[in-house]
Design an enzyme around this catalytic site. Structure first.
Site, mmCIF file in Angstrom:
data_model
loop_
_atom_site.group_PDB
_atom_site.id
_atom_site.type_symbol
_atom_site.label_atom_id
_atom_site.label_comp_id
_atom_site.label_asym_id
_atom_site.label_seq_id
_atom_site.Cartn_x
_atom_site.Cartn_y
_atom_site.Cartn_z
ATOM 1 N N SER A 535 2.980 -11.806 8.796
ATOM 2 C CA SER A 535 3.636 -11.900 10.015
ATOM 3 C C SER A 535 3.200 -13.223 10.858
ATOM 4 C CB SER A 535 3.396 -10.563 10.849
ATOM 5 O OG SER A 535 4.263 -10.454 12.183
ATOM 6 N N ASP A 620 14.141 -6.129 7.873
ATOM 7 C CA ASP A 620 12.817 -6.591 8.743
ATOM 8 C C ASP A 620 13.258 -6.961 10.190
ATOM 9 O OD1 ASP A 620 10.657 -7.567 10.206
ATOM 10 O OD2 ASP A 620 9.698 -8.579 8.420
ATOM 11 N N HIS A 655 9.514 -4.420 8.555
ATOM 12 C CA HIS A 655 8.386 -5.264 8.591
ATOM 13 C C HIS A 655 7.066 -4.695 7.976
ATOM 14 C CE1 HIS A 655 6.504 -8.802 10.730
ATOM 15 N NE2 HIS A 655 5.756 -7.853 11.210
#
Length: 685
Positions: A535, A620, A655
Site C-alpha cells: 500500500s 481494490d 485491498h
C-alpha cells in the site's frame, strides 16, 4: 493461452497514443482483463519451477500453526462469547453461553457456512444489542469495501438482509432497538450517519448527520460508560465530535467542540466529566477534563489533567469508573506504554503507574474490556520473538494471569529467536530505529540475507508483531528487519510530521539509511537485501528503488501506491480529497512539483532496477489494480531491470488480498518462495 506480455510480448498491449498506459484504468475495456489475465499466466509460468518450494512453505506454515482455534471468551452482561475455527475452516463460528450456565452452548453465527460458496468474504463489524437479544453485522462479498447489513434475533433467528452498499461500522443505542450505520458518497467516503429502528425495519432509516466537506469522514462509537453516542467527523489533521444521549437516540446531535483547522480531539466520559485528548497548542497531545454540562463545550472550560510533554506523545485514553488508562509513546525509545491513572471525585490522582512490559521493544495494548467498573484489565502483548498472549492484570493485587498464548509448533521455537534494535543515521543526522529479528545462532555471526520492511505514512506505527509465517524464512537463515521511518508514528507525533507533505522525502532516505546501517554493521549481506512494501509502503519502496536501484537484489510491492501524482489529481477516486493533508493538493504548483519529484511512476528511468514482484487486486478500492499494472508495463518497456519483473493480480480480492485464511497463507507461501529465490537460497529448476 493468451500471449504473455513479457519483454518480448509487451508490444501487443502497447498503445502509441498512450505511452503512460493510462488505458489500463478503464476496467470496462476488455483489453484490460486480457492484459491482467496474460500477466497472471506469465506469473504462473515463472513460478511453476518453484511450486514444490511453495508447497513446502505452505505445508511448513500449516505445521507450525494451531489450525483449530478457540478464541478468548468474553463475558458481557448476560452471556459469555467466543469464536471457534475448525481445523479445516477458513472462517470462525461464534458461540455463547449464559454466564451461569457454561454447558448451555449455542452457536449464533456460522461465518464459514456463510462464506462457503463465495470467492471473497469479509466481516466489517459485528454489534450486539445491549440486551444481547439481537446481532447486527456487515459483510463484504466482493472485496470492494461495500457492505451489506444483516440483522437476526439471537440465538437462532433467521438473518434478515436490511441494507446494501453501506459502510462497515455499526453501533447500537441503549434502547435495544436503534442501530447507527454510515453511508458512502460517490467516492466511497462515509459522508452520513443514519439510525435504523430495528423493531420496524420496514421504515426508512433516518439521517442523523451529514458531512459536506469531502476531506472529512464520519465515524460512530459509544463511550464505555454507555452514556453517550459519539459521532466523529475527521480529516487527517482536524476533528469534530457530536454527542447523542445513548438512551435517547432520537435526540438531535450536539456539537461538543467546533472544528479548528489542525486541531484533533477525542472524547471519553465518566459520569460528571468529559476527558478530551487533544493537540490544541500541544503538538504531542495533552489530556484535558471538563464538566459534563453538555455541548458545546468551550475549550475555556477544559482544565489540564496531563500536560503536553516534549518527549512523549499521548496516543489514547480509555475511561473507567475508577479512572483512566492512557496509551503513550516514548519518542527516544520508540516504545508504547500503558499508564493507569486512578482518580478521586475531585480529580486528584490517587495512582499513576506504568504497566510493566514483557520486554523491549514490544507491543502492549488494552484488550476488549467492555465493563465500565472492570478492575481486571485485559492486556495483549507480543514482540518479534514473543507470540501473542492475553493476560488479565488485577489493579488491586498487581497479579497478572496468563489467559491464552498463541501456540507455535515445529522445530524453530520463539526461544530460539533474537531481536535487536539498532539506530541508523539519516541523511540529516536524525536517528532512525531499525528492528531486526533472526535465529539466535545466526544473527550477528555473519552477514545474513535480509528482508527489509517499511511503511512510513499516516502516522501508522510498526510496533513489533509476531508472525508464524515469518518462521519459514527465519528458519532458512533469513533475517527480517523493519525500518521505522519518518511518516510513521514509531517515535510519536513529531516522527509522523517529519515524513509527510513537504518532508515526505525523509521517509525514502530513512529507508535507505536503514538498509545501509544493517550492511555497515555486518548484520545484512549487502548483495542480498530484499525490500518489501505494501500500500503506502509500496510508495516507500518504489521511491527508494528510483533513488538507489542497486541497493536491493529484489523488491516485493503489494497493492502499491505508486501513481501518486495522477491519483492525487483525480478527486473522483476514493480517498483522494481526504488525502490532501497527507500528500498535498497538486492544484498548488509547488505541491504538484514536489509530488512529481518522488512519485514512483513519474521517476522511472533506464537504470539497473532489481527484480520486482508486484501484486494487485481487481476490487481494490484504496489502491486500484492499475497502479501496479502500470508500473509493471513501464518497467517491462524500460527493460533495464537486473531480474524478472512479475505482476500477479487477484481478480477476486480487495485491498487486503484474499479473505480466506488458507488462500491467504498460500499466497504468502508464493511470496516467500520469490523472496528465497531472490536471496539466492533456492533455485528455479
Amino acid at each position: 493461452m493468451k500471449a504473455q506480455p513479457s519483454a518480448s510480448h509487451i508490444d501487443r498491449f502497447r498503445r502509441p497514443d498512450d505511452p503512460d498506459w493510462h488505458w489500463l484504468e478503464n476496467r470496462d475495456d476488455s483489453s484490460v482483463s486480457d492484459f491482467l489475465e496474460a500477466t497472471n499466466a506469465e506469473s504462473s509460468a515463472w513460478f511453476a519451477p518453484l511450486e514444490p518450494v511453495v508447497e513446502a512453505l505452505y505445508q511448513g506454515h500449516l505445521a507450525r500453526r494451531e489450525l483449530a482455534v478457540t478464541g478468548l471468551p468474553a463475558p458481557l452482561d448476560h452471556f459469555t462469547y467466543w469464536s471457534e475455527t475448525a481445523a479445516d475452516a477458513d472462517y470462525p463460528r461464534w458461540w455463547r453461553h449464559p454466564l451461569d450456565a457454561p454447558s448451555k452452548r449455542e452457536c449464533f453465527l456460522d461465518l464459514d457456512a456463510r462464506a462457503a460458496s463465495l470467492d471473497f468474504f469479509e466481516i466489517g463489524d459485528m454489534a450486539l444489542s445491549p440486551n444481547e437479544a439481537w446481532l447486527a453485522w456487515t459483510e463484504d462479498t466482493n472485496g470492494d469495501e461495500m457492505f451489506t447489513l444483516y440483522l437476526k434475533p439471537l440465538p437462532d433467528g433467521a438473518p434478515k438482509r436490511l441494507l446494501d452498499g453501506i459502510g462497515p461500522e455499526l453501533c447500537w443505542a441503549e434502547d435495544d432497538r436503534t442501530l447507527l450505520f454510515t453511508r458512502y458518497d460517490d467516492i466511497q467516503r462515509p459522508e452520513s450517519i443514519w439510525r435504523l429502528d430495528t423493531a420496524a425495519p420496514e421504515q426508512e432509516a433516518e439521517l442523523i448527520l451529514r458531512e459536506d466537506d469531502p476531506e472529512f469522514w464520519l465515524g460512530i462509537g459509544k463511550t464505555r460508560s454507555r452514556a453517550w453516542l459519539v459521532l466523529e467527523s475527521a480529516s487527517k489533521d482536524t476533528s469534530e465530535c457530536y454527542l447523542v444521549p445513548a438512551n435517547l437516540p432520537a435526540s438531535e446531535p450536539q456539537c461538543f467542540h467546533a472544528r479548528e483547522t489542525g486541531v484533533e480531539y477525542a472524547i471519553e466520559h465518566r459520569p460528571g466529566h468529559f476527558y478530551v485528548l487533544n493537540n490544541r497548542e500541544a503538538p504531542h497531545f495533552r489530556l484535558d477534563v471538563c464538566p459534563e454540562t453538555g455541548p458545546e463545550a468551550s475549550h475555556d472550560a477544559w482544565q489540564p489533567l496531563m500536560a503536553h510533554r516534549d518527549d512523549q506523545t499521548l496516543e489514547g485514553v480509555d475511561a473507567f469508573d475508577w479512572g483512566l488508562v492512557i496509551t503513550e509513546r516514548d519518542h527516544d525509545r520508540a516504545q508504547v506504554y500503558l499508564r493507569v491513572v486512578e482518580l478521586d471525585a475531585q480529580h486528584g490522582i490517587q495512582r499513576d503507574d506504568r504497566l510493566p512490559l514483557p520486554e523491549e521493544p514490544c507491543s502492549l495494548a488494552l484488550g476488549d474490556t467492555p465493563h465500565f467498573n472492570e478492575r481486571r484489565l485485559l492486556l495483549r502483548e507480543e514482540s518479534f520473538t514473543l507470540p501473542i498472549r492475553w493476560l488479565a492484570h488485577d489493579l488491586d493485587t498487581g497479579e497478572r494471569t496468563l489467559l491464552k498464548e498463541q501456540p507455535v509448533h515445529g522445530t524453530l521455537q520463539p526461544s530460539q529467536l533474537m531481536c535487536q534494535r539498532v539506530w541508523a543515521e539519516a541523511h540529516d543526522g536524525d536517528r532512525v530505529p531499525v528492528s531486526i529479528v533472526g535465529r539466535a545462532d545466526r544473527l550477528g555471526q555473519a552477514p545474513m540475507p535480509t528482508l527489509l520492511y517499511g511503511y512510513g505514512a499516516y502516522g501508522e506505527v510498526l510496533d513489533p508483531w509476531f508472525s508464524v509465517a515469518r518462521l519459514e524464512l527465519l528458519e532458512r537463515g533469513v533475517a527480517f528487519a523493519v525500518a521505522h521511518v519518518r511518516g510513521g508514528g514509531d517515535r510519536g507525533e513529531p516522527w509522523y510530521l517529519a515524513g509527510k507533505l513537504e518532508h515526505k522525502e525523509n521517509s525514502f532516505r530513512d529507508f535507505l539509511a536503514a538498509r545501509d546501517r544493517l550492511v555497515d554493521m555486518g548484520l545484512s549481506d549487502q548483495e542480498r537485501v530484499v525490500a518489501y512494501g505494501a500500500s503506502a509502503g509500496g510508495l516507500l519502496v518504489g521511491a527508494s528503488l528510483n533513488l538507489a536501484p542497486e541497493a536491493f537484489c529484489a523488491a516485493v510491492l503489494d497493492v502499491p501506491f505508486v501513481d501518486v501524482l495522477r491519483t492525487m489529481e483525480n478527486p473522483d477516486l476514493p480517498l483522494t480529497i481526504a488525502e490532501y493533508t497527507e500528500w498535498g493538493n497538486p492544484c498548488d504548483p509547488i505541491v504538484h512539483q514536489r509530488i512529481k519529484d518522488y512519485s514512483p511512476l513519474d521517476n522511472l528511468q533506464a537504470q539497473p532496477y532489481p527484480s520486482v514482484f508486484l501484486q494487485g487486486s481487481w476490487h481494490d478500492a484504496r489502491v486500484p489494480y492499475w497502479e501496479p499494472a502500470k508500473l509493471y508495463a513501464r518497467l517491462q518497456e524500460l527493460g533495464s531491470a537486473r531480474g524478472p519483473v512479475i505482476l500477479r493480480t487477484d481478480m477476486g480480492a480487495g485491498h487486503g488480498g484474499a479473505s480466506g485464511r488458507f488462500k491467504a497463507w498460500r499466497d504468502n507461501a508464493r511470496q516467500d518462495a520469490y523472496i528465497l529465490w531472490a536471496l539466492g537460497l533456492i533455485k528455479r529448476e
